[in-house]
Design an enzyme around this catalytic site. Structure first.
Site, PDB file in Angstrom:
ATOM      1  N   ASN A   1      32.221 -28.545   0.660  1.00 27.73           N
ATOM      2  CA  ASN A   1      32.768 -27.516  -0.237  1.00 27.73           C
ATOM      3  C   ASN A   1      33.757 -28.062  -1.262  1.00 27.73           C
ATOM      4  OD1 ASN A   1      35.038 -27.994   1.250  1.00 27.73           O
ATOM      5  ND2 ASN A   1      35.273 -25.917   2.046  1.00 27.73           N
TER       6      ASN A   1
ATOM      7  N   ASP B   1      37.924 -35.189  26.379  1.00 28.23           N
ATOM      8  CA  ASP B   1      39.108 -35.892  25.918  1.00 28.23           C
ATOM      9  C   ASP B   1      40.091 -36.096  27.072  1.00 28.23           C
ATOM     10  OD1 ASP B   1      40.663 -36.789  23.509  1.00 28.23           O
ATOM     11  OD2 ASP B   1      42.062 -35.272  24.228  1.00 28.23           O
TER      12      ASP B   1
ATOM     13  N   GLU C   1      36.053 -39.565  28.287  1.00 28.74           N
ATOM     14  CA  GLU C   1      36.985 -40.557  27.754  1.00 28.74           C
ATOM     15  C   GLU C   1      37.999 -40.770  28.870  1.00 28.74           C
ATOM     16  OE1 GLU C   1      40.633 -41.402  24.785  1.00 28.74           O
ATOM     17  OE2 GLU C   1      40.375 -39.530  25.817  1.00 28.74           O
TER      18      GLU C   1
HETATM   19  C1  NOJ Z   1      41.939 -39.192  22.687  1.00 23.71           C
HETATM   20  C2  NOJ Z   1      41.428 -38.932  21.310  1.00 23.71           C
HETATM   21  O1  NOJ Z   1      40.336 -39.793  21.057  1.00 23.71           O
HETATM   22  C3  NOJ Z   1      42.581 -39.167  20.377  1.00 23.71           C
HETATM   23  O2  NOJ Z   1      42.170 -39.165  19.031  1.00 23.71           O
HETATM   24  C4  NOJ Z   1      43.642 -38.123  20.645  1.00 23.71           C
HETATM   25  O3  NOJ Z   1      44.774 -38.399  19.840  1.00 23.71           O
HETATM   26  C5  NOJ Z   1      44.068 -38.131  22.109  1.00 23.71           C
HETATM   27  N1  NOJ Z   1      42.959 -38.215  23.009  1.00 23.71           N
HETATM   28  C6  NOJ Z   1      44.854 -36.879  22.449  1.00 23.71           C
HETATM   29  O4  NOJ Z   1      44.023 -35.752  22.475  1.00 23.71           O
END
Ligand code: NOJ
Length: 504
Positions: A24, A199, A258
């Site tokens: 956009n 995350d 992660e």
């Molecule tokens: C891992 C994420 O990849 C990162 O970008 C983020 O700052 C931290 N977790 C906190 O959520």
């Protein structure tokens, strides 16, 4: 478990939505821009995309501070834009994984606003980790972004935030929190997403009593030694419940963690058959360009994943780490490392722009930087903006075609020669190397076996594929075989330093 699950061998491409493509013209990447670029990803040959958070957020930490888990932030578009993008991706046979951020919310989440407005000891405060008023913080825990992990509220209580003060940690002993995230998973599964990237998957449960660590510089222990706020046994019960939800949907849905754990075996617990499907392999990303270290890492990671029947994952770059062209100090090495990674068994995670050979942008102006790491370190740590600079699509357009108006939320360096348009169809380019490798990779199967090799040379076989990588300072002879792909020239039919070859 059948080996036909798509995620076991997938090439998954990480999209940092704000920096991928702007539909956009406001200078921020969005879901419309992403949808328009999906054919590029089909032609690149990826099986799935993982989108970094696009949910409602004040963007204190690039969207990893979520204020509403069930809505799209206006910066990125609308839920209808998401649905249209998802349908378009599926029509191209590209699966879509979304990020879920369960360790913390934004401080602007309705729950945290309610908690602040409620008295100490209230049910609203119990959804987070508040501790009574005192002069000193409750313990010595440090924020991953620098400074203390505790901030005081106006009434004197402390609340925990392992990241920015704008990201209060949730209390996973609270039943509302568990129920809410199970409902959020269903919300996105019902819309048709193929999976989740979780995350801080190692962070949700904290050691009882919140004991102090006992010394500073705790970030240095991450992934190496036990910490009372990471990788606690209690997280696994959460994932066993989530796995049941994922399995209750048709279509082979998956989740990737992660997770940082102090040993490969502790990491493997996250991918036990009744928990998550994959975990990122940060050991590979962290390994230096050394044959001995890479081989040891590859072996340890395969062994740990095999011990629970999970596929390994491989990753060289992501939105939190300096791009690997810069980490390795040379595009030549980055190309060889890509062929090494793409020949390994398991799934691979690519980060947008690595297929263009983008380097880390080291000279961003201070006033352009937005990462809380930069701000909380008082400008001593440059943070992660340098790997998040918007992509160059077309060398002939303003902002390299990232945005129709030429705006770009972070300034781009001179990337004319690295733009996708400059590499398209050029056999020696990064882009064509990745395209060829991703196409050929689909034909490779089977486990890895090592060939005896000279010092500082990696040489392994997977069924009919042989991958040889020369990390030594001298040229080495090539084993017999047809050259399927090479990361650089092979003068005289030999393998020069910092070059990889695939033989068939
Ligand atoms: C891992 C994420 O990849 C990162 O970008 C983020 O700052 C931290 N977790 C906190 O959520």
């Amino acid at each position: 478990m059948p080996s036909s699950h798509w995620w076991r061998t997938a090439a998954i491409y990480e999209i940092y939505v704000r920096s991928f493509a702007d539909g956009n013209g406001d200078g921020d990447g969005d879901l419309i821009g992403l949808r328009e670029r999906l054919p590029y990803l089909r032609d690149l040959g990826v099986d799935a995309i993982w989108l970094t958070p696009f949910f409602r957020s004040p963007m204190v930490d690039g969207g990893y501070d979520v204020a509403d888990y069930r809505d799209v932030d206006p910066l990125f578009g609308t839920l209808a834009d998401f649905d249209a993008m998802l349908a378009a991706a599926h029509a191209l046979d590209i699966r879509v994984i979304v990020d879920i951020v369960p360790n913390h919310t934004s401080s602007q989440h309705a729950w945290f606003t309610e908690a602040l407005a409620s008295p100490p000891g209230s049910l609203a405060r119990d959804r987070y980790i508040f501790r009574p008023s005192a002069e000193e913080p409750p313990n010595d825990w440090e924020s991953i972004f620098g400074g203390r992990a505790w901030t005081r509220t106006p009434d004197g209580e402390w609340y925990l935030h392992l990241f920015d003060p704008g990201q209060p940690d949730l209390n996973w002993d609270n039943a509302d929190v568990r129920a809410e995230f199970e409902s959020v998973l269903r919300f996105w599964l019902d819309r048709g997403v193929d999976g989740f990237r979780i995350d801080v998957a190692h962070g949700m449960v904290k050691e009882a009593g919140l004991p102090s660590v006992g010394h500073p510089q705790q970030i240095g222990l991450l992934g190496r030694e036990p910490l009372p706020y990471f990788d606690q046994d209690g997280v696994h019960e959460i994932y066993r419940a989530w796995r049941k939800i994922l399995d209750s949907y048709p279509g082979d849905r998956m989740a990737v963690a992660e997770a940082w754990a102090s040993t490969p075996l502790r990491l493997a617990r996250y991918v036990a058959p009744d928990e998550l499907h994959q975990a990122f392999n940060f050991d590979f990303l962290a390994a230096p360009w050394s044959a001995a270290e890479l081989r040891a890492t590859i072996d340890a990671c395969i062994e740990a994943a095999d011990s629970v029947g999970a596929p390994t994952t491989w990753v060289l770059s992501n939105h939190d780490k300096a791009r690997h062209v810069t980490r390795f100090g040379s595009p030549l090495i980055a190309r060889a490392a890509a062929l090494l990674m793409l020949a390994l068994p398991g799934a691979v995670y690519l980060y947008q722009g690595e297929e263009l050979g983008l380097p880390e942008v080291l000279d961003l102006p201070d006033d352009a930087r937005q990462d809380p790491v930069w701000h909380r370190s008082g400008g001593t740590d440059p943070g992660r903006d340098g790997c998040r600079v918007p992509l160059p699509w077309d060398a002939s357009l303003p902002a390299y075609g990232f945005s129709s108006t030429g705006r770009s939320w972070l300034p781009q360096p001179d990337w004319s020669s690295l733009a996708a348009s400059s590499q398209q169809g050029v056999p020696s380019s990064f882009l064509e190397l990745y395209r060829s490798a991703l196409r050929l990779r689909r034909t490779f199967t089977g486990p890895l076996t090592w060939h005896p090799s000279p010092t500082d040379v990696l040489d392994f076989q997977r069924a009919s594929l042989r991958c040889v990588v020369n990390l030594s300072p001298a040229t080495v002879p090539l084993p017999a075989g047809d050259v399927l792909l090479t990361s650089g020239d092979l003068p005289g039919g030999e393998l020069p330093p910092n070059t990889a070859v695939w033989l068939g």
